[in-house]
Structures are given as C-alpha cells and as structure tokens.
Scaffold this motif. Structure first.
Motif, PDB file in Angstrom:
ATOM      1  N   GLU A   1      46.114  -1.972   3.604  1.00  0.00           N
ATOM      2  CA  GLU A   1      46.294  -0.755   2.602  1.00  0.00           C
ATOM      3  C   GLU A   1      46.061  -1.249   1.183  1.00  0.00           C
ATOM      4  O   GLU A   1      46.356  -2.249   0.820  1.00  0.00           O
ATOM      5  N   GLY A   2      45.095  -0.618   0.476  1.00  0.00           N
ATOM      6  CA  GLY A   2      44.848  -1.143  -1.009  1.00  0.00           C
ATOM      7  C   GLY A   2      44.155   0.143  -1.671  1.00  0.00           C
ATOM      8  O   GLY A   2      43.998   1.270  -0.929  1.00  0.00           O
ATOM      9  N   GLY A   3      43.946  -0.115  -2.885  1.00  0.00           N
ATOM     10  CA  GLY A   3      43.068   0.705  -3.588  1.00  0.00           C
ATOM     11  C   GLY A   3      41.699   1.458  -2.877  1.00  0.00           C
ATOM     12  O   GLY A   3      40.942   0.572  -2.066  1.00  0.00           O
ATOM     13  N   ILE A   4      41.228   2.517  -3.182  1.00  0.00           N
ATOM     14  CA  ILE A   4      39.868   3.134  -2.489  1.00  0.00           C
ATOM     15  C   ILE A   4      38.809   2.524  -3.104  1.00  0.00           C
ATOM     16  O   ILE A   4      37.821   2.241  -2.254  1.00  0.00           O
ATOM     17  N   VAL A   5      38.769   1.643  -4.203  1.00  0.00           N
ATOM     18  CA  VAL A   5      37.685   1.040  -4.866  1.00  0.00           C
ATOM     19  C   VAL A   5      37.577  -0.112  -4.151  1.00  0.00           C
ATOM     20  O   VAL A   5      36.465  -0.817  -3.518  1.00  0.00           O
ATOM     21  N   MET A   6      38.670  -1.008  -3.929  1.00  0.00           N
ATOM     22  CA  MET A   6      38.732  -2.186  -3.079  1.00  0.00           C
ATOM     23  C   MET A   6      38.029  -1.936  -1.713  1.00  0.00           C
ATOM     24  O   MET A   6      37.154  -2.520  -1.268  1.00  0.00           O
ATOM     25  N   ARG A   7      38.577  -0.784  -1.068  1.00  0.00           N
ATOM     26  CA  ARG A   7      37.959  -0.754   0.377  1.00  0.00           C
ATOM     27  C   ARG A   7      36.498  -0.280   0.439  1.00  0.00           C
ATOM     28  O   ARG A   7      35.768  -0.809   1.222  1.00  0.00           O
ATOM     29  N   ALA A   8      35.946   0.542  -0.752  1.00  0.00           N
ATOM     30  CA  ALA A   8      34.627   0.787  -0.748  1.00  0.00           C
ATOM     31  C   ALA A   8      33.890  -0.399  -1.116  1.00  0.00           C
ATOM     32  O   ALA A   8      32.949  -0.586  -0.484  1.00  0.00           O
ATOM     33  N   VAL A   9      34.350  -1.308  -2.163  1.00  0.00           N
ATOM     34  CA  VAL A   9      33.421  -2.634  -2.054  1.00  0.00           C
ATOM     35  C   VAL A   9      33.435  -3.497  -0.625  1.00  0.00           C
ATOM     36  O   VAL A   9      32.421  -3.966  -0.485  1.00  0.00           O
ATOM     37  N   VAL A  10      34.622  -3.582  -0.135  1.00  0.00           N
ATOM     38  CA  VAL A  10      34.800  -4.438   1.243  1.00  0.00           C
ATOM     39  C   VAL A  10      33.700  -3.871   1.939  1.00  0.00           C
ATOM     40  O   VAL A  10      32.917  -4.481   2.600  1.00  0.00           O
ATOM     41  N   LEU A  11      33.733  -2.553   2.258  1.00  0.00           N
ATOM     42  CA  LEU A  11      33.079  -1.762   3.180  1.00  0.00           C
ATOM     43  C   LEU A  11      31.330  -1.803   2.910  1.00  0.00           C
ATOM     44  O   LEU A  11      30.802  -2.413   3.558  1.00  0.00           O
TER      45      LEU A  11
END
Length: 331
Positions: free
Chosen positions: A168-178
């Motif tokens: 679980e984390g910020g949407i920006v972090m998830r977008a960058v990882v994806l």
C-alpha cells in the motif's frame, strides 16, 4: 551567507537521499513484482514466436517490433491507468475482468488443440470466425492483431499481479512501479523473442564460415546445429505456448472462483498436488507445481473446449453480417 549556503546544501543532500531512497524503493518493488509475474512472462515469451512462423526472414524482426510496440501501448496507455483507476474506484471489478481474460486464453489454447486434433473441422471453424487473408500483407496484419490481442490478456495478468505485489502506498509510486515493470518485461520478452526467431539466420552465417581454423570448425558446427535445431525448437515452443495459454487461463479461472468462495476445484487441485508431492519427497516442490499446473490446465482446456461452439454460434453471425455490410456498401 556561508551559514545559509551550508543550510541549502544540507537541504539538497537531504532531498537527494530521499530521491535515492525512493528510487531504490521503486527498483526493489519492481524487481519483486516482476519476479512474481515471472510465470506469465515465460508464457508470453513462449506464445509470441508462433506468430512469426511462416513469414520471410526479412519480415520477422519488423513483425516482432510491431507486436512489442503494441504490447507496450497495451501496458502503458491502457492497462496501467485502468489498473490504477480500478484499484481506487472499483477494486471489485478486477477479479471478473481477469476471469474474462482467463476464459479467452483458455479458448485460444483449446482452439489450437482442436486444430491439431481435428484439422478439417478446425479450418471450418476458423473460416467462420476469421476473414480470409487475401495476400501476405493482410495475413501479417491479422497475425500482428491476433498477437497483440493475446498479449493484452497476458499483459493484464502481469499488471494485475504487479499491482497486487506492490505494498500500500501513494498512487504515484504504484504508477511508477507498474511502468518500470511494464517496460522491463516488454524489453525482456520481445528481446528474447527476437533472438529466438533470428537464431536460424545466425546459424546460416556461422555455417558459411570457411576458415580452416579450430574456431571456423566450431563455428560451422554450431551454425549447422542452429539451422537444423531451430525449426524443431520453434515447434516445441509453439506447443509450450499453447499449453501455457491453457494453464494460465485455467489458473486465473480457478483463483477467480476462489475469490468468490467457490473453493472446491482449487482445494481439489491443491490436495492432489500435496499427495503427489509427499509421494516423491526428494522433489516434492517441483511435483506439486507440476500437478497444480496440470490441474489448472484441465480446467482451462474444459472451459476453452466449451467456448469453441459458443463462439461459433455467437460470433459467426456477426462476421457474416459485417461481411455482407462491406459487400453492399457503395464504392
């Protein structure tokens, strides 16, 4: 002035540390997520080469390149924003969409098995659903479109696994990882596919080496081995790709049913895998994996086989209607 400059440098150093930590976090999470999606990545790499079999050597790399670009667009422009939006606004929709994709993979794989077992009936079924390619360009367009369509389903599974593996984390972090996983996996898969489909051409070059040296003799031997072995390897890889679609599709369906509380099939497969693993304790883990994959494959093959006549009933009238519309359209 010097105190202010030192304070500013301290702030810059602190920001640099935060940025470096964030970068390490992204790379670490991307590596973990990519590892969890490794099974689907292997399936993707196994499925793709069959789409370039039969084309001239000059068209192989351009076709792989077009599929790779389509795959990257699938991941970055469609699946990434959709995955993020669904995770925020409609997480309940992820499972049924994945199951729909799993059913499609099962259908594609079962259709290939049907084609191998009953070639005449398969040709009739394919003629109902697919417009006839009138020339090489049309055939290439159809093959590329089919590959990108199949890649979309596999990419959706990769992105879903990646999203689930991100803490679980910020949407920006998830977008960058994806995005990192999407780009890395696409380069790895289609770079590997390009090497596979051009290996026989490399073999021809090596076999033509006329040097009398030891290196020349080794070069010719390796070249002849590649030329003779690659057709067999591609055929085996095609079989692996078909099995992979059935296995992955069945696995998605089994896990999806478990999400809705329908655990009987999953528990039965798991129970069989445990029994088989205990029977051969020295390689218990590998045996359990094989039995689990085989069980998922049986489910995928059953669902895919059931979908073959359904697609004929539902899609064939649509194809005929579309073809009739094209014939009646004024020039």
């Amino acid at each position: 002035m010097s105190i202010g400059l030192i304070a500013l440098l301290d702030d810059v150093a602190a920001l640099a540390k935060v940025a470096a930590a964030s970068l390490d976090d992204v790379v670490g999470q991307a590596a973990k997520a990519g590892a969890k999606a490794a099974g689907v990545v292997i399936d993707d790499a196994a499925v793709t080469p069959r789409y370039v079999v039969g084309f001239s050597a000059a068209r192989e790399l351009p076709i792989v390149g077009r599929i790779a670009v389509g795959s990257l667009k699938n991941k970055l422009l469609i699946l990434l924003p959709v995955a993020l939006a669904l995770s925020v606004f409609a997480p309940w929709a992820i499972t049924p969409l994945l199951m729909l994709g799993g059913a499609y993979l099962a259908y594609e794989g079962a259709e290939k098995v049907f084609e191998a077992l009953f070639p005449h009936e398969a040709d009739a079924h394919e003629a109902q659903l697919t417009p006839i390619a009138v020339n090489a360009k049309t055939l290439e367009e159809q093959k590329v479109a089919s590959a990108i369509k199949t890649d979309f389903i596999l990419s959706a599974e990769i992105m879903a696994i990646t999203l689930a593996a991100i803490p679980e984390g910020g949407i920006v972090m998830r977008a960058v990882v994806l995005a990192v996983v999407a780009i890395g996996i696409t380069v790895a898969v289609y770079g590997g596919v390009a090497l596979i489909v051009k290996a026989d051409d490399a073999g021809v070059v090596l076999a033509a080496n006329t040097s009398p040296s030891v290196f020349g003799r080794i070069s010719r031997a390796v070249g002849r081995m590649l030329v003779r072995g690659m057709p067999v390897f591609l055929k085996v890889l095609g079989i692996v790709g078909t099995a992979a679609m059935i296995w992955v599709g069945g696995g998605i369906l089994v896990h999806g049913l478990e999400e809705y509380g329908l655990t009987a099939i999953g528990h039965f497969i798991h129970h069989l895998a445990e029994i088989a693993g205990h029977a051969v304790p020295a390689i218990g883990g590998a045996v359990e994996w094989i039995v689990t994959a085989a069980g998922s494959g049986v489910v995928g093959l059953a669902v895919g086989a059931a979908l073959i006549p359904i697609t004929s009933l539902l899609l064939a009238p649509a194809w005929r209607w579309g073809s009739g519309l094209l014939r009646t359209r004024p020039a």
